[in-house]
Structures are given as structure tokens and as C-alpha cells.
Design an enzyme around this catalytic site. Structure first.
Site, PDB file in Angstrom:
ATOM      1  N   GLY A 274       0.921  -1.267  -0.008  1.00  0.00           N
ATOM      2  CA  GLY A 274      -0.138  -0.004  -0.071  1.00  0.00           C
ATOM      3  C   GLY A 274       0.786   1.368   0.098  1.00  0.00           C
ATOM      4  N   THR A 275       2.096   1.036  -0.013  1.00  0.00           N
ATOM      5  CA  THR A 275       3.158   2.193   0.111  1.00  0.00           C
ATOM      6  C   THR A 275       3.685   2.680  -1.041  1.00  0.00           C
ATOM      7  OG1 THR A 275       4.873   0.313   0.467  1.00  0.00           O
ATOM      8  CG2 THR A 275       4.015   1.491   2.325  1.00  0.00           C
TER       9      THR A 275
ATOM     10  N   GLN B 238       3.032   8.715   2.922  1.00  0.00           N
ATOM     11  CA  GLN B 238       3.608   7.912   3.923  1.00  0.00           C
ATOM     12  C   GLN B 238       3.783   8.446   5.374  1.00  0.00           C
ATOM     13  OE1 GLN B 238       4.988   4.505   4.236  1.00  0.00           O
ATOM     14  NE2 GLN B 238       3.001   4.609   2.965  1.00  0.00           N
TER      15      GLN B 238
ATOM     16  N   GLY C  50       8.579   6.086   5.622  1.00  0.00           N
ATOM     17  CA  GLY C  50       7.445   5.567   6.339  1.00  0.00           C
ATOM     18  C   GLY C  50       7.525   5.363   7.687  1.00  0.00           C
ATOM     19  N   GLU C  51       8.429   4.404   7.953  1.00  0.00           N
ATOM     20  CA  GLU C  51       8.317   4.362   9.580  1.00  0.00           C
ATOM     21  C   GLU C  51       8.852   5.621  10.383  1.00  0.00           C
ATOM     22  OE1 GLU C  51       9.209  -0.164  10.153  1.00  0.00           O
ATOM     23  OE2 GLU C  51       9.919   0.516   8.628  1.00  0.00           O
TER      24      GLU C  51
HETATM   25 MO1  MOS Z   1       7.719  -2.516   9.430  1.00  0.00          MO
HETATM   26  S1  MOS Z   1       7.291  -2.922  11.329  1.00  0.00           S
HETATM   27  O1  MOS Z   1       9.198  -3.090   9.481  1.00  0.00           O
HETATM   28  O2  MOS Z   1       6.782  -3.768   8.637  1.00  0.00           O
END
Ligand code: MOS
Length: 752
Positions: free
Chosen positions: A477-478, A651, A717-718
Site C-alpha cells: 500500500g506504500t 507515507q 514510512g516508519e
Molecule cells: Mo515494518 S514494522 O518493518 O513492516
């Protein structure tokens, strides 16, 4: 077939680029796991244990077995052989719950699978699962929230191998803290959280003889294949895993869970394809969660705010059998300059399912603690939280002694302050008002690892002017479909609407996990190398085809740009489009393979490779009705070159919204009596939704990091979730005067 004409196309890298898979998603053509149908397919529903600690003494399946339409009730006595899997080299064979399903009669957590009903329809399977009766010898479960580290050796085994509990140490932290003129000593707590992707875990197993194909919503098809091959004693080439679309995962689909071997064992037994989709409630049991953490942070500083010492000693929960490592201290050793430091961890076993990576594992809870401590130190010293960070900015990674490949955190602070209007902040609690509301402003820094996993890709340049790029990675989805299309387009000159992307299938060249925000950074060099090989092949074709305008040349004399072959030193505009060359040679395509090697886990790195950033958050507070809202967030991210700025902003915005949930809403609660997660529904487990979302203003710096790949793109993202909770909790303090050190902040906490 028209081919691309004439003029130079501007680079498609670094621009807002709409999703190439968007039309498939909005028209329903996108095939998620449960969109694959098979003749004779049966449905499986697991039976979960209703105790969290004890033993099964009797399992009564008689009623369920007799129900019409039921094909099998699988349990320990009849499931057949399932082997254990072990980790292999690199990222293969990784698994967060190692015990094969039904291996023994011991129940170690609520919801552990104890049987599986297989039937003609989902409804029948559900009814049969409900009719299975288990009798237990029950013991009191341990789901205690207060964490004390278990008595363990200095080096412990984790999912990723052995790990020293003393993560990092330099100087003499105890002595330095003891004599520091300014001291801070606080403990920060983050709750159990459960990933709640919209699409639940789903898997469909199809056997043809000794060959197993698994359709599964997975963040890592290649690893899932290696685990399944081991569990069923098959050569790796007999297992294929297919994941075309994923309705998100947040890490819960990163590593295999026991539902996959269950579906495969059931399909083997009944000789028909078997589908297993978890109901939402079971999403809280056996497919991972973010462990609870309890982190003591001690800071020693000068009265001017320069750090003298930093202790980060944390404890997190783990399951009874497995050892997911929640690496809260990952960023601590290099985020700030400090001569005396210790980072260490302990673990506390609980009767709950396996812990797992959840968006920003380790660093997200870790940076919540350390960034909160930095904010508290700033307040203690009556300093601006931005200034204390600037004062403690390191020149190198002080834990490894390595230079950073690219670190522009100070510029993030500067741009963030400007965009947010930070200079207008008045520090006194409750001193800022707007439209009758009390405002609170807070900020925090963040970072995230940048690296590459092993990646391989294949490129086809075809005689109709199209290009196909393929790699066994996933789009969760990213935006990975779009990134691969952009990269292929960039290198081959084929317009993006003529690039076809294939991913999510282990029969393709091995691609990276969709994890650690590392997939994008990993595929760049592999796709470029594959394109270069295909282009090299085209040049050979150009010089070796009779009648070709380049028939008497050598490949070295040729250049390829924007889809055309031409002589070096001549204008590319007059070149020959590659489809013409292929057609003349009666070739359907020129192909190339490319690889790029992992940097993740490199024992001798030359640089410390990290992304950086910061968040500025505003909350509004109405004490009369105890109403708290996050109203506005400015986030600045330094992640190298952003390949797709549109998907990139998406994201970070999504991560910030998730951060609102982390700060104010999310927590999984386990019943102390029976160990059940009691808020196991989307009605009771609160996540931030549209109505909770603040205005999120995202900015990217643009410093390509060529240590990571040729484009200079690090992952994103993270990182957007790292630090945001510390910014929000500090804003809440600024508005209300209440300092909360246990997430999520509850309204009760603010009623003083
Ligand atoms: Mo992410 S928690 O590395 O899918």
C-alpha cells in the site's frame, strides 16, 4: 505501435507521481488474497484457546465432525507432520512464532490455535469451530503490566540471533551521572499495541502433488517460502508464494504466523484448496503485537544544557516461547552527542502471543522515551527544546566512531521551526490561546535506519515499446508498484504508462521484504543494473542485425538514452527507437537481470546510514469540557532523494496520524483473569481516524545519499511515526501542565 518520440523527458524521479496501480484498485481489478478463487476450495476457521495458561486435557470434536459440509476437524492428533523451521543466512527462515501449530498440549496464550475446522462454506466452518469443546487444566496467566526483567544471561537469543543485553556503552555513565550538576531520571511506558490493517491476515493453500502454492497477504513472500519449505520438508522450488495486493500490514505480515502452515496442512489433508481468513477478533491473538515497554531514561547535563551522561535501560514483554527483540535503544547511541552512555535491555515473559515488528519497531517506543526526556530536560533548564537539541548535535556517530553518510537534522529543525512558527511560542503552561482554546506546542526529533536488503530484478524491453520490470518484493500500500515503474522508466526512457510491473510472486527474481522502510532503497540499484544489462543486449542486437543502421559498428560506439540507440557524439534525437531494432531482428524482447547486495547487517560499514527528521505539534485544549485535539503538525524529513514525493508525503502523513493514535488512543488490554485481549475489535481498540487527523504539513529535504543507492534514496514510512508521540505529549504538557509518561494519554490523566 507508436513509440516514444523525440524530445528529452525530464526525470521521473523526485516528482509527484500518481499510483500506477490506482486504476486497478478503484475498479476492483486489484487481486487481494481473497480475490483468488479455486475450484473445490474449502474454508477453514481456527479454534482458539479460551485460556492463556495451562494444558488441554480433552478436545471433543465429535459434534463438529458430524455437521453436514464439514470435511475435517484438525487437531494435534491428526494434523500430520509439520517440522520446525530455523533461520538461514541473511533474511531467510525468519519467524516470530517458531512452534508449529498443535505441536503440544500446552496453551501459552489466549487464542492460541488448538483446532481447525474445514468445511464447504465459511459459515459451516465457523459453526463447526464453535462446536469444538476443549477442557483445560488452567493456571493463572501472567499478563502483569508492571515489568521486571527476567533473570537472564548477559547474552540472549532473539528472533534475529544472539544479542548482548548491554546494547551500547561508552565513558563512565554511572560516575558521570552521579556527579552531573543537572539530573533527570524518569520512566516512560508504552502499551501493548495491536496492528490493525484493514485487510485481515488471509491465506489460501493449493497443493498439486508435492508442490505447494500459497496465496497470502504477506510483506515478505521470499521469506515465507523458505519457512514453509522447511515446515513441510519440501525443496524450496516446490513452494510458491503469491501476494499481489496487501491491504496493509504495519509489520504484522512481515514474518510468517501459524495460520499459514495450518492452511497448508489442512489442504494437504483434505486434498482440496483451503482458504483461511482471520476474523478481526483473532487479529489480536496470534499474528503479533507491539510489546509493552518500560524505559528508564537518566540524563546528566551541565546547567547550560550540554549532555554529560545518558542511560537508557529498557524492559519489554515477550511471549513464553519466542523472542522478538524490541530494539528501543537503536537510535539512542547516536541521536545526540554525549560522552558517557549506557543502553541496555531486559525482557519479561508474559502469557500473550508472539510480539512482532510494528511500524517503527524499537525506535518508535524508544524515541518516545528519549525525546520526551530531552524535552523534560529543556523545561527543567528553562531552555527551548529546539536549542537543547542543537547544542547536543553530534559531528559523527559517537557509538561507532563512523561519519554519518548524510545527516541534516539541524536543517530539519530550522525548516520545521519556520514552517510551524515556533518563534512565537511562549513557554509558560497555558499561556497560548486562540479562538478561546488553550494551545500547546511541542516538538521532537526522529531518525530511522537506512540500508539495503539483497534485491534482484528483471527488465524486459519489448518490441511494442513497452517495458516490464519484475521483482519478488511486495506493495503493501506504500507505492512499490509505482516506485518500480518510475525506476524502470527512468533508466530505459519508456514512459511510465508503458511500464508493466510484476511483483509479489516467489517465481520472480528474489526481492526484498517490505519491512524496515528498506524495500525502496534496496531495489534501485537492482532495477538499474537489470535495465543496463537489457540495454547492453540491445546494443549487441543493433550491431549484429543485418540491415541495422549500426551494422558496422561496435557496441562501445553506441549510446542509449530515452528509449533510443544512437552513435556516441551524435544527437540522441536522431537515434533509433529500441522497438524498431527489435522488430528488425525478429526479437520479442531484450532482457536483463540485476542484483544489488545488502548493506543491512554489514559487519564493517564505512558510514552510519540513517534518516532524520522532526515534528512540531500543536494541540488545542478546552479544560471546561476536557476536550483535547491534535490540531496541526509540521514534519520535516531528511531521507535522501524522495523518488515519489506524492507517495512519500502520503507515507509521512499516515504515520503522523498513526502517531496521534499512539499518543492518545491505542492500547491493547489483557484481562488479568483469563489473559484475553478484551478490546479485540475495531470498535474497542481505538486508532486515529479521519476525524482525529490534524492538518499535516510534510516537507522533505533533498540530499541524495549515494551510500544507499545510485539515486540517493533512503527509505521512508516508519520514520514518520518516530518521535511524534513525544512531540504531542510535550504539547499536551504545554497546554495543560500535566506531564504524562505512560501512553496513551487518557482524558482521566488530564482531569486535575
Ligand atoms: Mo515494518 S514494522 O518493518 O513492516
Amino acid at each position: 505501435m507508436s513509440t516514444q518520440q523525440g524530445t528529452h523527458i525530464d526525470s521521473i524521479i523526485g516528482r509527484d507521481t500518481v499510483r500506477v496501480d490506482g486504476p486497478r484498485k478503484v475498479t476492483g481489478l486489484a487481486q487481494y488474497t481473497t480475490d483468488f478463487h479455486f475450484a473445490g476450495m474449502l474454508y477453514a476457521v481456527p479454534v482458539g484457546a479460551t485460556i492463556a495458561n495451562g494444558r488441554i486435557t480433552k478436545l471433543d470434536t465429535a459434534t463438529a465432525e458430524k455437521m453436514p459440509g464439514v470435511h475435517a476437524i484438525l487437531h494435534r492428533g491428526n494434523i500430520g507432520k509439520i517440522f520446525r523451521s530455523i533461520p538461514g543466512p541473511g533474511f531467510s527462515g525468519i519467524c516470530e512464532e517458531r512452534r508449529p501449530p498443535f505441536e503440544d498440549d500446552v496453551v501459552r496464550y489466549f487464542g492460541q490455535y488448538i483446532a481447525l475446522a474445514v468445511a464447504e462454506t465459511f459459515e459451516t466452518a465457523k459453526a463447526a469451530a464453535d462446536a469444538v469443546r476443549a477442557t483445560y487444566a488452567t493456571e493463572k496467566p501472567n499478563v502483569e503490566l508492571q515489568l521486571v526483567a527476567d533473570d537472564e544471561p548477559d547474552e540472549v537469543m532473539t528472533t534475529f540471533g544472539p544479542r548482548k543485553r548491554l546494547d551500547s556503552q561508552r565513558g563512565d555513565p554511572d560516575a558521570a551521572f552521579g556527579s552531573a550538576p543537572v539530573k533527570l531520571d524518569h520512566t516512560y511506558v508504552t502499551p501493548f499495541e495491536t496492528h490493525n490493517p484493514l485487510e485481515p491476515h488471509s491465506t489460501t493453500a493449493v497443493w498439486e502433488g508435492q508442490t505447494l502454492t500459497l496465496y497470502e497477504s504477506s510483506q515478505g513472500v521470499v521469506n515465507l517460502r523458505s519457512v514453509l519449505a522447511q515446515m513441510f520438508g519440501l525443496p524450496i522450488e516446490n513452494v510458491r508464494v503469491i501476494t499481489k495486493f496487501v491491504g496493509s500490514g504495519f509489520g504484522s505480515k512481515l514474518w510468517p504466523w501459524t495460520l499459514s502452515p495450518l492452511a497448508a496442512a489442512a489442504a494437504r489433508q483434505v486434498g482440496r484448496p483451503v482458504r483461511l481468513v482471520l476474523p478481526r477478533k483473532m487479529m489480536f491473538h496470534a499474528v503479533g503485537h507491539r510489546p509493552r515497554t518500560q524505559q528508564r531514561v537518566r540524563l546528566g547535563a551541565t546547567p547550560e544544557g550540554k549532555l554529560i551522561s545518558l542511560h537508557h535501560d529498557y524492559i519489554y514483554t515477550r511471549s513464553m516461547l519466542d523472542a522478538h527483540h524490541e530494539d528501543c535503544g537503536e537510535a539512542t547511541p547516536f541521536q545526540y552527542s554525549v560522552p558517557n552512555l549506557r543502553v541496555s535491555f531486559g525482557r519479561a515473559k508474559r502469557n500473550i502471543g508472539g510480539g512482532a515488528d510494528m511500524r517503527g519497531p524499537g525506535r518508535v517506543p524508544g524515541l518516545y522515551a528519549t525525546e520526551s526526556a530531552m524535552n523534560e530536560l529543556a523545561h527543567q533548564l528553562k531552555m527551548d527544546p529546539v536549542k537543547i537539541r542543537i547544542l547536543n548535535e553530534p559531528k559523527i556517530d559517537e557509538s561507532s566512531g563512523l561519519p554519518f553518510s548524510s545527516r541534516h537534522l539541524l536543517e530539519c529543525f530550522q525548516l520545521g521551526s519556520e514552517k510551524f512558527g515556533w518563534s512565537k511560542r511562549t513557554p509558560a503552561v497555558g499561556s497560548m490561546k486562540r479562538d478561546g482554546l488553550t494551545l500547546g506546542w511541542g516538538m521532537a526529533g526522529c531518525s530511522w535506519i537506512a540500508a539495503r536488503f539483497d534485491a534482484a530484478a528483471n527488465i524486459q524491453l519489448r518490441d511494442d515499446g513497452t517495458c516490464r520490470v519484475a521483482s519478488a518484493t511486495q506493495d503493501i500500500g506504500t507505492g512499490t508498484y509505482t516506485i518500480l515503474a518510475q525506476l524502470a522508466s527512468e533508466r530505459t526512457g519508456v514512459p511510465i504508462n508503458k511500464v508493466e510491473v510484476e511483483l509479489g510472486d516467489t517465481s520472480l527474481p528474489e526481492g526484498p521484504l517490505s519491512g524496515g522502510s528498506i524495500a525502496t532503497g534496496s531495489v534501485v540499484n537492482a532495477v538499474f543494473a537489470a535495465a543496463d544489462e537489457a540495454i547492453g543486449s540491445l546494443k549487441m542486437i543493433a550491431v549484429s542485425t543485418p540491415g541495422s543502421p549500426f551494422a558496422h559498428r561496435t557496441p562501445d560506439e553506441l549510446e542509449f538514452k530515452n528509449g533510443k540507440v544512437f552513435l556516441k557524439n551524435e544527437s540522441g534525437a536522431n537515434g533509433v527507437p529500441f522497438p524498431d531494432l527489435l522488430q528488425r531482428a525478429n526479437l520479442h524482447m531484450a532482457t536483463g537481470n540485476g542484483r544489488s547486495a545488502a548493506t543491512f547487517g554489514d559487519p564493517k560499514p564505512k558510514f552510519s546510514t540513517q534518516s532524520f527528521g522532526c515534528h512540531f505539534a500543536e494541540v488545542t485544549w478546552q479544560p471546561e469540557i476536557a476536550r483535547l485535539r491534535v490540531s496541526r503538525v509540521v514534519t520535516v524529513i531528511d531521507a535522501g532523494k524522495i523518488i515519489n514525493t506524492l507517495a512519500g508525503r502520503n507515507q509521512i502523513q499516515g504515520a503522523v496520524v498513526m502517531g496521534v493514535g499512539m499518543a492518545l488512543l491505542e492500547r491493547t488490554e489483557y484481562d488479568p483473569q483469563n489473559g484475553a485481549p478484551i478490546n479485540s475489535s475495531l470498535a474497542d481498540y481505538l486508532v486515529a481516524v479521519n476525524a482525529d487527523a490534524p492538518a499535516v504539513d510534510v516537507h522533505f529535504l533533498d540530499y541524495p545519499d549515494k551510500e544507499i543507492n545510485q539515486v540517493g534514496a533512503r527509505g521512508i514510512g516508519e520514520i514518520g511515526l518516530a518521535g511524534i508521540a513525544a512531540a504531542i505529549t510535550d504539547a499536551v504538557y504545554h497546554a495543560t501542565g500535566v506531564r504524562v509518561r505512560e501512553l496513551p494519554i487518557k482524558i482521566e490523566d488530564l482531569l486535575t
